[in-house]
Design a protein around this motif. Structure first.
Motif, mmCIF file in Angstrom:
data_model
loop_
_atom_site.group_PDB
_atom_site.id
_atom_site.type_symbol
_atom_site.label_atom_id
_atom_site.label_comp_id
_atom_site.label_asym_id
_atom_site.label_seq_id
_atom_site.Cartn_x
_atom_site.Cartn_y
_atom_site.Cartn_z
ATOM 1 N N VAL A 29 -46.251 17.380 -21.445
ATOM 2 C CA VAL A 29 -45.620 17.471 -20.128
ATOM 3 C C VAL A 29 -46.562 16.941 -19.057
ATOM 4 O O VAL A 29 -47.780 16.987 -19.214
ATOM 5 C CB VAL A 29 -45.224 18.930 -19.798
ATOM 6 C CG1 VAL A 29 -44.189 19.433 -20.793
ATOM 7 C CG2 VAL A 29 -46.425 19.841 -19.737
ATOM 8 N N ASN A 30 -45.970 16.448 -17.953
ATOM 9 C CA ASN A 30 -46.803 16.096 -16.804
ATOM 10 C C ASN A 30 -46.524 17.021 -15.627
ATOM 11 O O ASN A 30 -47.086 16.861 -14.559
ATOM 12 C CB ASN A 30 -46.622 14.628 -16.415
ATOM 13 C CG ASN A 30 -45.339 14.379 -15.643
ATOM 14 O OD1 ASN A 30 -44.461 15.223 -15.581
ATOM 15 N ND2 ASN A 30 -45.230 13.203 -15.055
ATOM 16 N N THR A 63 -52.417 26.961 -18.935
ATOM 17 C CA THR A 63 -51.639 26.049 -19.763
ATOM 18 C C THR A 63 -52.584 25.333 -20.712
ATOM 19 O O THR A 63 -53.573 24.736 -20.265
ATOM 20 C CB THR A 63 -50.875 25.026 -18.915
ATOM 21 O OG1 THR A 63 -49.932 25.720 -18.092
ATOM 22 C CG2 THR A 63 -50.124 24.035 -19.798
ATOM 23 N N VAL A 64 -52.272 25.423 -22.007
ATOM 24 C CA VAL A 64 -53.011 24.684 -23.021
ATOM 25 C C VAL A 64 -52.107 23.547 -23.462
ATOM 26 O O VAL A 64 -51.259 23.698 -24.351
ATOM 27 C CB VAL A 64 -53.404 25.584 -24.209
ATOM 28 C CG1 VAL A 64 -54.253 24.806 -25.209
ATOM 29 C CG2 VAL A 64 -54.153 26.816 -23.709
ATOM 30 N N ALA A 65 -52.274 22.418 -22.804
ATOM 31 C CA ALA A 65 -51.334 21.311 -22.986
ATOM 32 C C ALA A 65 -51.335 20.790 -24.425
ATOM 33 O O ALA A 65 -50.282 20.436 -24.960
ATOM 34 C CB ALA A 65 -51.665 20.191 -22.012
ATOM 35 N N ARG A 90 -41.424 19.214 -17.313
ATOM 36 C CA ARG A 90 -40.886 17.855 -17.371
ATOM 37 C C ARG A 90 -41.883 16.967 -18.097
ATOM 38 O O ARG A 90 -43.083 17.044 -17.843
ATOM 39 C CB ARG A 90 -40.616 17.316 -15.972
ATOM 40 C CG ARG A 90 -40.044 15.916 -15.978
ATOM 41 C CD ARG A 90 -39.460 15.549 -14.650
ATOM 42 N NE ARG A 90 -40.446 15.512 -13.596
ATOM 43 C CZ ARG A 90 -40.138 15.331 -12.316
ATOM 44 N NH1 ARG A 90 -38.892 15.187 -11.953
ATOM 45 N NH2 ARG A 90 -41.090 15.303 -11.412
ATOM 46 N N GLN A 91 -41.363 16.114 -18.990
ATOM 47 C CA GLN A 91 -42.255 15.248 -19.748
ATOM 48 C C GLN A 91 -42.853 14.165 -18.877
ATOM 49 O O GLN A 91 -44.059 13.933 -18.879
ATOM 50 C CB GLN A 91 -41.477 14.583 -20.894
ATOM 51 C CG GLN A 91 -41.314 15.447 -22.107
ATOM 52 C CD GLN A 91 -40.621 14.685 -23.203
ATOM 53 O OE1 GLN A 91 -39.403 14.604 -23.237
ATOM 54 N NE2 GLN A 91 -41.394 14.126 -24.115
ATOM 55 N N ASN A 92 -42.004 13.440 -18.206
ATOM 56 C CA ASN A 92 -42.458 12.319 -17.398
ATOM 57 C C ASN A 92 -41.677 12.277 -16.102
ATOM 58 O O ASN A 92 -40.540 12.728 -16.035
ATOM 59 C CB ASN A 92 -42.247 10.992 -18.137
ATOM 60 C CG ASN A 92 -43.126 10.873 -19.356
ATOM 61 O OD1 ASN A 92 -44.341 10.946 -19.265
ATOM 62 N ND2 ASN A 92 -42.503 10.703 -20.511
ATOM 63 N N TYR A 93 -42.294 11.683 -15.093
ATOM 64 C CA TYR A 93 -41.617 11.494 -13.827
ATOM 65 C C TYR A 93 -40.359 10.664 -14.053
ATOM 66 O O TYR A 93 -40.381 9.680 -14.755
ATOM 67 C CB TYR A 93 -42.544 10.765 -12.860
ATOM 68 C CG TYR A 93 -42.001 10.664 -11.464
ATOM 69 C CD1 TYR A 93 -41.441 9.481 -11.009
ATOM 70 C CD2 TYR A 93 -42.031 11.754 -10.610
ATOM 71 C CE1 TYR A 93 -40.931 9.395 -9.738
ATOM 72 C CE2 TYR A 93 -41.522 11.674 -9.332
ATOM 73 C CZ TYR A 93 -40.978 10.498 -8.897
ATOM 74 O OH TYR A 93 -40.470 10.405 -7.632
ATOM 75 N N GLY A 94 -39.261 11.089 -13.508
ATOM 76 C CA GLY A 94 -38.000 10.384 -13.688
ATOM 77 C C GLY A 94 -37.142 10.971 -14.782
ATOM 78 O O GLY A 94 -36.020 10.533 -14.984
ATOM 79 N N GLN A 95 -37.675 11.959 -15.493
ATOM 80 C CA GLN A 95 -36.878 12.626 -16.518
ATOM 81 C C GLN A 95 -36.423 13.990 -16.019
ATOM 82 O O GLN A 95 -36.841 14.466 -14.979
ATOM 83 C CB GLN A 95 -37.702 12.771 -17.794
ATOM 84 C CG GLN A 95 -38.010 11.431 -18.456
ATOM 85 C CD GLN A 95 -38.681 11.597 -19.791
ATOM 86 O OE1 GLN A 95 -39.595 12.406 -19.910
ATOM 87 N NE2 GLN A 95 -38.246 10.842 -20.783
ATOM 88 N N ASN A 96 -35.538 14.583 -16.819
ATOM 89 C CA ASN A 96 -35.006 15.890 -16.447
ATOM 90 C C ASN A 96 -36.095 16.949 -16.426
ATOM 91 O O ASN A 96 -37.003 16.965 -17.254
ATOM 92 C CB ASN A 96 -33.944 16.318 -17.450
ATOM 93 C CG ASN A 96 -32.705 15.459 -17.366
ATOM 94 O OD1 ASN A 96 -32.641 14.538 -16.583
ATOM 95 N ND2 ASN A 96 -31.736 15.796 -18.189
ATOM 96 N N PHE A 97 -35.967 17.862 -15.485
ATOM 97 C CA PHE A 97 -36.834 19.023 -15.370
ATOM 98 C C PHE A 97 -36.096 20.153 -16.076
ATOM 99 O O PHE A 97 -34.970 20.473 -15.711
ATOM 100 C CB PHE A 97 -37.008 19.302 -13.880
ATOM 101 C CG PHE A 97 -38.180 20.149 -13.521
ATOM 102 C CD1 PHE A 97 -38.025 21.217 -12.651
ATOM 103 C CD2 PHE A 97 -39.443 19.888 -13.994
ATOM 104 C CE1 PHE A 97 -39.101 22.002 -12.282
ATOM 105 C CE2 PHE A 97 -40.526 20.662 -13.634
ATOM 106 C CZ PHE A 97 -40.348 21.731 -12.769
#
Lengths: 109, 114
Positions: A29-30, A63-65, A90-97
């Motif tokens: 996640v970012n 958080t342990v990413a 959210r995985q990446n900017y522009g994807q669903n939260f």
């Protein structure tokens, strides 16, 4: 898409007790946030924590990413801590939260 | 207070009707997100706008539409309303940077469809 799970689903505590809430996510996640939804329905930001550890008063989060989980610690709980705690990722900017199903916390006097 | 405002706070309407929910983001935030919270579905992402353009789409029904205006406020339009559309609708906004896109939520609009 990413899956977000939370445990436990329900938690009942006596005032003054400590607790740990867990959030597992299925991919990197970012963005990861913790929210508290109070009994009036307001969603209050607790932490923005895609990695690392943060503290704010009686609350802290880690958080342990690399292992895809986040923990929210509540110490010396108060009745005003009651409500539902959500993590969202959210995985990446522009994807669903994506929100987890929440942990419902009840703190008894 | 998050700085995100939503109007109205409550809305009661009948099946088949159309309503518009309004959101003003925090000062300086370019992104606006809409969410639906119903009892059986939890918090569901509907749609995101960034500086007037649609950026991401979630589980938004075809009967629902949204837009973001040049002054950055956003509206969510719900039409041909059904009983199952009764829910709490949240708007959120986030800063312009990709590096830190923390979301801040408004107080929500509670929609009741009778």
């Amino acid at each position: 898409g990413i899956q977000v799970e939370q445990s436990p689903p329900d938690l009942i505590l006596q005032e003054g007790a400590n607790s740990t809430l867990r959030c597992n996510f299925s991919d990197s996640v970012n963005n990861l946030q913790w929210f508290h939804q109070n009994p009036w329905g307001q969603l209050i930001n607790l932490f923005y924590i895609p990695s690392g550890t943060k503290q704010n008063g009686r609350l802290s989060a880690t958080t342990v990413a690399t292992e895809r989980y986040s923990l929210l610690y509540i110490s010396s709980s108060q009745t005003t801590d009651s409500g539902v705690y959500f993590c969202a990722a959210r995985q990446n900017y522009g994807q669903n939260f994506v929100f987890g199903p929440g942990t419902r916390l009840s703190v008894l006097p | 207070d998050s700085g995100v405002t939503q109007t109205p706070k409550h809305l009661i309407t009948a099946t088949g009707q159309r309503v518009t929910l309004r959101c003003s983001p925090r000062s300086g935030d370019l992104s606006v997100y809409w969410y639906q919270q119903s009892l059986d579905q939890g918090l569901q992402f509907l749609i995101q706008y960034y500086n007037g353009e649609e950026r991401a789409k979630g589980n938004i029904l075809e009967r629902f539409s949204a837009q973001q205006f040049p002054d950055l406020h956003s509206e969510l339009n719900l039409s041909s309303l059904e009983l199952g559309d009764s829910a709490l609708y949240f708007c959120a906004s986030s800063p312009r940077t990709r590096l830190h896109n923390e979301q801040f939520f408004g107080p929500g609009t509670r929609l009741t469809v009778l």
